[in-house]
Design a protein around this motif. Structure first.
Motif, short mmCIF file in Angstrom:
data_model
loop_
_atom_site.label_atom_id
_atom_site.label_comp_id
_atom_site.label_asym_id
_atom_site.label_seq_id
_atom_site.Cartn_x
_atom_site.Cartn_y
_atom_site.Cartn_z
N ALA A 103 0.82 -1.21 0.00
CA ALA A 103 0.00 0.00 0.00
C ALA A 103 0.86 1.26 0.00
CB ALA A 103 -0.92 0.00 1.21
N ASP A 104 2.08 1.17 0.52
CA ASP A 104 2.95 2.34 0.63
C ASP A 104 3.92 2.50 -0.55
OD1 ASP A 104 1.93 3.24 3.04
OD2 ASP A 104 3.22 1.87 4.18
N LYS A 105 3.99 1.52 -1.42
CA LYS A 105 4.96 1.57 -2.50
C LYS A 105 4.78 2.82 -3.37
CE LYS A 105 6.90 -1.97 -4.07
NZ LYS A 105 7.35 -3.19 -4.68
N GLY A 106 3.54 3.13 -3.73
CA GLY A 106 3.28 4.31 -4.55
C GLY A 106 3.61 5.60 -3.82
N LYS A 107 3.37 5.62 -2.52
CA LYS A 107 3.67 6.80 -1.71
C LYS A 107 5.18 7.02 -1.62
CE LYS A 107 1.22 7.46 2.02
NZ LYS A 107 0.71 7.38 3.41
N ILE A 108 5.94 5.95 -1.49
CA ILE A 108 7.40 6.05 -1.39
C ILE A 108 8.00 6.47 -2.72
CG2 ILE A 108 9.52 4.74 -0.95
CD1 ILE A 108 7.92 5.24 1.58
N ILE A 109 7.49 5.93 -3.82
CA ILE A 109 8.02 6.28 -5.14
C ILE A 109 7.63 7.72 -5.50
CG2 ILE A 109 7.90 5.77 -7.60
CD1 ILE A 109 7.58 2.80 -6.78
N GLY A 110 6.40 8.08 -5.27
CA GLY A 110 5.95 9.44 -5.57
C GLY A 110 5.66 9.62 -7.05
N LYS A 111 5.13 10.77 -7.37
CA LYS A 111 4.79 11.07 -8.76
C LYS A 111 6.06 11.23 -9.58
CE LYS A 111 1.67 13.94 -11.40
NZ LYS A 111 0.66 14.98 -11.32
N ASP A 112 6.18 10.45 -10.63
CA ASP A 112 7.37 10.42 -11.50
C ASP A 112 8.63 10.06 -10.73
OD1 ASP A 112 5.94 11.09 -13.82
OD2 ASP A 112 6.13 13.24 -13.41
N GLY A 113 8.48 9.41 -9.59
CA GLY A 113 9.64 8.98 -8.81
C GLY A 113 10.33 10.08 -8.04
N CYS A 114 9.66 11.19 -7.81
CA CYS A 114 10.31 12.33 -7.16
C CYS A 114 10.65 12.07 -5.69
CB CYS A 114 9.47 13.59 -7.31
SG CYS A 114 7.90 13.54 -6.47
N LYS A 138 13.69 9.64 -5.47
CA LYS A 138 14.88 10.38 -5.93
C LYS A 138 15.40 11.30 -4.82
CE LYS A 138 13.74 10.53 -10.83
NZ LYS A 138 13.30 11.40 -11.94
N ALA A 139 14.48 11.93 -4.10
CA ALA A 139 14.88 12.81 -3.00
C ALA A 139 15.53 12.02 -1.87
CB ALA A 139 13.67 13.59 -2.49
N VAL A 140 14.97 10.84 -1.57
CA VAL A 140 15.56 9.99 -0.53
C VAL A 140 16.97 9.56 -0.95
CG1 VAL A 140 15.34 7.78 0.68
CG2 VAL A 140 13.32 9.20 0.32
N ARG A 141 17.12 9.19 -2.21
CA ARG A 141 18.44 8.79 -2.72
C ARG A 141 19.43 9.95 -2.65
NH1 ARG A 141 15.64 5.49 -7.46
NH2 ARG A 141 15.71 3.41 -6.50
N THR A 142 18.97 11.16 -2.93
CA THR A 142 19.83 12.34 -2.86
C THR A 142 20.31 12.58 -1.43
OG1 THR A 142 18.69 13.34 -4.74
CG2 THR A 142 19.97 14.81 -3.35
N VAL A 143 19.42 12.48 -0.47
CA VAL A 143 19.80 12.67 0.93
C VAL A 143 20.81 11.61 1.36
CG1 VAL A 143 18.93 12.57 3.31
CG2 VAL A 143 17.67 13.84 1.57
N LEU A 144 20.57 10.36 0.98
CA LEU A 144 21.50 9.28 1.34
C LEU A 144 22.85 9.46 0.65
CD1 LEU A 144 19.06 6.24 1.26
CD2 LEU A 144 20.02 7.36 3.27
N SER A 145 22.85 9.92 -0.59
CA SER A 145 24.11 10.17 -1.30
C SER A 145 24.90 11.28 -0.64
CB SER A 145 23.84 10.53 -2.76
OG SER A 145 23.31 9.43 -3.43
N ALA A 146 24.21 12.32 -0.20
CA ALA A 146 24.88 13.42 0.49
C ALA A 146 25.48 12.96 1.81
CB ALA A 146 23.90 14.57 0.73
#
Length: 76
Positions: A39-50, A53-61
């Motif tokens: 049920a949360d998969k769509g919420k985690i991915i977000g619209k167009d994966g935004c 992508k933001a979570v990945r950016t924070v982790l990369s930083a």
């Protein structure tokens, strides 16, 4: 890094008990494999994966401060 990913994903999820993060470290790379409730998969991915992508950016930083490259994969 696992703790940071878990904290972020649990705060985004409506069922935080279903969030599972596994960490694998090789040299200067960190691989994170994540499972969330269906049920949360769509919420985690977000619209167009935004959102993911933001979570990945924070982790990369956060990984850059430790001279590590972080890869986050969302499992089915």
């Amino acid at each position: 890094m696992k703790e940071l990913a878990t904290l972020i994903l649990k705060s985004l999820s409506s069922t935080p008990q279903d969030v599972v993060v596994e960490e694998k470290v090789e040299d200067n790379r960190i691989f994170l494999s994540t499972k969330v409730g269906s049920a949360d998969k769509g919420k985690i991915i977000g619209k167009d994966g935004c959102i993911i992508k933001a979570v990945r950016t924070v982790l990369s930083a956060a990984g850059a401060k430790q001279d590590k490259k972080v890869t986050l994969k969302l499992e089915d």
